[in-house]
Design a protein around this motif. Structure first.
Motif, mmCIF file in Angstrom:
data_model
loop_
_atom_site.group_PDB
_atom_site.id
_atom_site.type_symbol
_atom_site.label_atom_id
_atom_site.label_comp_id
_atom_site.label_asym_id
_atom_site.label_seq_id
_atom_site.Cartn_x
_atom_site.Cartn_y
_atom_site.Cartn_z
ATOM 1 N N LYS A 39 106.228 133.944 78.527
ATOM 2 C CA LYS A 39 105.505 134.449 80.032
ATOM 3 C C LYS A 39 104.312 135.813 80.325
ATOM 4 C CE LYS A 39 107.545 137.866 83.464
ATOM 5 N NZ LYS A 39 107.851 137.236 84.563
ATOM 6 N N LEU A 40 103.673 134.951 80.590
ATOM 7 C CA LEU A 40 102.426 135.604 80.617
ATOM 8 C C LEU A 40 102.530 136.778 82.236
ATOM 9 C CD1 LEU A 40 99.801 132.854 80.484
ATOM 10 C CD2 LEU A 40 100.526 134.312 78.751
ATOM 11 N N PRO A 41 101.888 138.074 81.960
ATOM 12 C CA PRO A 41 101.123 139.251 82.287
ATOM 13 C C PRO A 41 100.803 138.970 83.756
ATOM 14 C CG PRO A 41 99.626 139.467 80.632
ATOM 15 C CD PRO A 41 100.632 138.305 80.664
ATOM 16 N N MET A 42 100.981 137.774 84.449
ATOM 17 C CA MET A 42 100.167 137.516 85.695
ATOM 18 C C MET A 42 100.481 138.308 86.532
ATOM 19 S SD MET A 42 99.021 135.027 84.264
ATOM 20 C CE MET A 42 98.071 134.583 85.449
ATOM 21 N N ALA A 43 100.926 139.304 86.957
ATOM 22 C CA ALA A 43 100.756 140.545 87.809
ATOM 23 C C ALA A 43 99.665 141.221 87.209
ATOM 24 C CB ALA A 43 102.251 141.256 87.923
ATOM 25 N N ALA A 67 93.398 131.585 85.806
ATOM 26 C CA ALA A 67 93.518 132.214 85.019
ATOM 27 C C ALA A 67 94.854 131.986 84.173
ATOM 28 C CB ALA A 67 93.775 133.708 85.074
ATOM 29 N N GLN A 68 95.416 131.326 84.476
ATOM 30 C CA GLN A 68 97.237 130.726 84.213
ATOM 31 C C GLN A 68 96.772 129.697 83.310
ATOM 32 O OE1 GLN A 68 100.788 130.804 86.072
ATOM 33 N NE2 GLN A 68 101.853 130.813 84.305
ATOM 34 N N LYS A 69 96.321 128.555 84.236
ATOM 35 C CA LYS A 69 95.914 127.186 83.426
ATOM 36 C C LYS A 69 94.769 127.611 82.140
ATOM 37 C CE LYS A 69 93.920 122.964 85.454
ATOM 38 N NZ LYS A 69 93.403 122.513 86.634
ATOM 39 N N LEU A 70 93.769 128.790 82.766
ATOM 40 C CA LEU A 70 92.760 128.290 81.474
ATOM 41 C C LEU A 70 93.305 128.519 80.225
ATOM 42 C CD1 LEU A 70 89.441 129.834 83.263
ATOM 43 C CD2 LEU A 70 90.174 127.706 82.102
ATOM 44 N N ALA A 71 94.498 129.413 80.594
ATOM 45 C CA ALA A 71 94.940 130.120 78.522
ATOM 46 C C ALA A 71 95.880 129.057 78.414
ATOM 47 C CB ALA A 71 95.246 131.034 79.483
ATOM 48 N N VAL A 72 96.923 128.246 79.387
ATOM 49 C CA VAL A 72 97.389 127.164 78.963
ATOM 50 C C VAL A 72 96.916 126.035 78.030
ATOM 51 C CG1 VAL A 72 99.307 125.660 79.460
ATOM 52 C CG2 VAL A 72 99.831 127.706 80.373
ATOM 53 N N GLU A 73 95.499 126.029 78.892
ATOM 54 C CA GLU A 73 94.601 125.113 77.945
ATOM 55 C C GLU A 73 94.660 124.801 76.748
ATOM 56 O OE1 GLU A 73 91.633 124.633 80.952
ATOM 57 O OE2 GLU A 73 92.256 123.335 82.278
ATOM 58 N N ASP A 74 93.784 126.490 76.081
ATOM 59 C CA ASP A 74 93.622 127.207 75.294
ATOM 60 C C ASP A 74 94.466 127.017 74.730
ATOM 61 O OD1 ASP A 74 90.829 127.207 75.393
ATOM 62 O OD2 ASP A 74 91.368 129.892 74.569
ATOM 63 N N THR A 122 93.709 143.825 75.945
ATOM 64 C CA THR A 122 94.814 143.055 76.581
ATOM 65 C C THR A 122 95.101 141.829 76.408
ATOM 66 O OG1 THR A 122 94.962 143.582 78.786
ATOM 67 C CG2 THR A 122 95.750 145.585 76.824
ATOM 68 N N VAL A 123 96.696 140.992 76.646
ATOM 69 C CA VAL A 123 96.768 139.316 77.258
ATOM 70 C C VAL A 123 96.975 139.959 78.534
ATOM 71 C CG1 VAL A 123 98.092 138.175 77.607
ATOM 72 C CG2 VAL A 123 99.064 139.940 75.631
ATOM 73 N N ALA A 124 96.304 140.712 79.390
ATOM 74 C CA ALA A 124 95.698 140.250 80.570
ATOM 75 C C ALA A 124 94.623 140.234 80.754
ATOM 76 C CB ALA A 124 96.691 141.727 81.803
#
Length: 320
Positions: free
Chosen positions: A122-126, A107-114, A50-52
């Motif tokens: 809206k990423l499932p950060m929760a 984790a969010q920073k790594l995804a945005v860098e990619d 999954t994305v999470a």
């Protein structure tokens, strides 16, 4: 380019999930071409994350030192809880919140860098936070997170190790544990008790009678309480077995559904490939048709020109 099966698997779980099925299919095809059936089978067993789960995998694969810090904190928390070190536990709990928050941001920073386009998504950060929190509480989940091959987010209802309580009845005159274990059995009469006190009256006093009745009532209450708890334990165990069976069936059904989704996605990917090939063929044939139309038009013009020339030639001939 990946050079080993482990590199291929890492690349699959490190890449965004929307390309997982196509990437896995390509890797399986490559393994089959190489005659490596075991690798092909191993790759086919991989499940799409999954994305999470992908966000957590990014963290584990690219910043493993942060996951190591999480695991160390988990060990310290469990140790403090077992030893009931309140102050240390409060400090570690605060540290836990800070570490989890930092990991979620990483984790969010790594995804945005990619993919910078994810900045507006809206990423499932929760779910990522819930998975990291569960890793703090459960060593098994922590190992799954550390592997970088998580396929779905994890959750944990509570935090820390919860020992199974011992249930027992507490009375004003609580007997020793050994006496409590044997309290349902009547103690055999002591033949030396009468011989030791021959002058004592066989009839108990009112106070002794009240004490005896109170002790008998307490004993009966403890026995009834024990029987009730045993009935509840039997019922609870049966309910636990049923829920465990339901859970196993639900997990199996979920895996089956996930397999079905993967197969459909593979079919869609193949259909998309076929659509692209068919579109290319349509374009090629369209060009061929246009070329044929041009040739036909030129041929018609040539026919017209020749017919006109013949008519002119006939008109110029003298009458006979």
């Amino acid at each position: 380019m990946p050079t080993s099966t482990e590199d291929v698997i890492r690349a699959l779980y490190e890449a965004p999930p929307d390309g997982f099925v196509a990437g896995r299919a390509a890797a399986i095809a490559e393994a089959k071409r190489a005659g490596d059936k075991e690798t092909a089978k191993r790759l086919a067993a991989l499940r799409k994350p999954t994305v999470a789960a992908w966000l957590v995998n990014l963290l584990a694969l690219r910043r493993p030192e942060l996951i190591d810090e999480l695991v160390e904190l988990s060990t310290a928390l469990r140790s403090a809880q077992r030893s009931l070190q309140g102050e240390q536990l409060r400090e570690l709990s605060t540290q836990r919140r800070q570490v989890v928050s930092a990991l979620v941001n990483a984790a969010q920073k790594l995804a945005v860098e990619d993919d910078p386009g994810l900045r507006s998504v809206k990423l499932p950060m929760a779910e990522v936070e819930a998975t990291l929190t569960a890793a703090l509480a459960e060593p098994d989940i922590a190992e799954q997170v550390r592997s970088g091959r998580l396929v779905k987010a994890a959750t944990y209802a509570g935090f820390g190790e919860v020992p199974r309580p011992r249930l027992r009845l507490v009375t004003a005159d609580e007997p020793d544990e050994q006496e409590e274990d044997d309290e349902d059995e009547e103690a055999p009469p002591n033949p030396f008790a009468v011989a030791a006190e021959p002058e004592r009256s066989a009839r108990p006093t009112a106070l002794e009678e009240r004490k005896r009745r109170a002790a008998e009532k307490a004993r009966q209450e403890r026995a009834e309480r024990r029987r009730e708890l045993k009935r509840r334990l039997t019922s609870a165990r049966a309910a636990e077995a049923k829920t465990r069976t339901r859970l196993e069936r639900a997990e199996a059904a979920e895996q089956e559904a996930a397999h079905a989704v993967d197969e459909i996605e593979e079919q869609l990917a193949e259909l998309e490939r076929q659509r692209i090939v068919a579109q290319a063929e349509v374009s090629r044939r369209k060009l061929a048709r246009r070329s044929a139309e041009r040739d036909a038009s030129a041929a018609r013009r040539e026919v017209g020109d020749v017919e006109a020339a013949l008519e002119d030639l006939d008109a110029d001939e003298p009458d006979q």
